[in-house]
Scaffold this motif. Structure first.
Motif, mmCIF file in Angstrom:
data_model
loop_
_atom_site.group_PDB
_atom_site.id
_atom_site.type_symbol
_atom_site.label_atom_id
_atom_site.label_comp_id
_atom_site.label_asym_id
_atom_site.label_seq_id
_atom_site.Cartn_x
_atom_site.Cartn_y
_atom_site.Cartn_z
ATOM 1 N N SER A 41 0.826 -1.213 0.000
ATOM 2 C CA SER A 41 0.000 0.000 0.000
ATOM 3 C C SER A 41 0.855 1.255 0.000
ATOM 4 N N ILE A 42 1.928 1.256 0.768
ATOM 5 C CA ILE A 42 2.830 2.414 0.814
ATOM 6 C C ILE A 42 3.485 2.642 -0.546
ATOM 7 N N LEU B 95 -5.927 3.537 -6.483
ATOM 8 C CA LEU B 95 -6.953 2.534 -6.173
ATOM 9 C C LEU B 95 -6.334 1.239 -5.659
ATOM 10 N N LEU B 96 -5.196 0.853 -6.245
ATOM 11 C CA LEU B 96 -4.487 -0.324 -5.733
ATOM 12 C C LEU B 96 -4.059 -0.116 -4.283
ATOM 13 N N SER B 97 -3.602 1.087 -3.991
ATOM 14 C CA SER B 97 -3.200 1.393 -2.615
ATOM 15 C C SER B 97 -4.395 1.289 -1.667
ATOM 16 N N LEU B 98 -5.525 1.836 -2.061
ATOM 17 C CA LEU B 98 -6.730 1.731 -1.228
ATOM 18 C C LEU B 98 -7.142 0.277 -1.017
ATOM 19 N N LEU B 99 -7.036 -0.509 -2.066
ATOM 20 C CA LEU B 99 -7.350 -1.930 -1.950
ATOM 21 C C LEU B 99 -6.386 -2.607 -0.978
ATOM 22 N N GLY B 100 -5.113 -2.278 -1.087
ATOM 23 C CA GLY B 100 -4.114 -2.829 -0.176
ATOM 24 C C GLY B 100 -4.378 -2.438 1.267
ATOM 25 N N TRP B 101 -4.777 -1.163 1.483
ATOM 26 C CA TRP B 101 -5.099 -0.735 2.850
ATOM 27 C C TRP B 101 -6.312 -1.488 3.375
ATOM 28 N N GLY B 102 -7.281 -1.732 2.509
ATOM 29 C CA GLY B 102 -8.447 -2.514 2.935
ATOM 30 C C GLY B 102 -8.049 -3.910 3.374
ATOM 31 N N PHE B 103 -7.191 -4.576 2.588
ATOM 32 C CA PHE B 103 -6.714 -5.898 2.975
ATOM 33 C C PHE B 103 -5.875 -5.840 4.248
#
Length: 150
Positions: free
Chosen positions: A14-15, A127-135
């Protein structure tokens, strides 16, 4: 059975994705907000056309990340010859005229397309970062307090 903890993986993913989104977003914003309007202003100038077109070409010669001229598609390969002619003209301190406007407009269009692609890529990484933060937060909640402490 031992539970696998992927929180570090999600955190670093995410970072890194957010960092890429930020860098690409800044590059796209710089081109969209600062450079392209200046080029359009010079191409639309009614007086001192030779100087304005020359300045526009200098700005266009340093293209956007995704609009590099070696990445032109097959339909735009003819513009490479024009680039060579314009580069030779710059070296010999030649003049630009009204007949060059079409080619400069094509170069500007390619730069604009590259800017949009850079912006869209930044959004994708965001959006990938947001998805990673969600996971990441899901994994932390699922793993329980033992993961948070260790």
């Amino acid at each position: 059975m031992r539970k696998i903890n992927d929180t570090k993986l999600y955190f670093y993913f995410s970072i890194i994705s957010a960092g890429l989104a930020l860098v690409l977003g800044l590059v796209a914003a710089y081109s969209l907000v600062l450079v392209e309007p200046r080029i359009q202003e010079r191409l639309g100038a009614a007086n001192d056309i030779a100087r304005n077109y020359k300045e526009a070409y200098v700005m266009l010669r340093d293209p956007q990340i995704f609009a590099r001229y070696e990445n032109f598609d097959g339909m735009s390969l003819g513009i490479k010859g024009v680039l060579k002619e314009f580069d030779d003209r710059m070296v010999k301190d030649g003049e630009f005229g009204i007949r060059d406007a079409l080619y400069l407009e094509i170069l500007l269009e390619r730069r604009e397309l590259g800017s949009r692609l850079t912006r869209n890529t930044a959004i994708f990484f965001g959006l990938l970062s947001l998805l990673g933060w969600g996971f990441f937060f899901y994994e932390r909640r699922k793993a329980g307090p033992a993961v948070r402490e260790g």
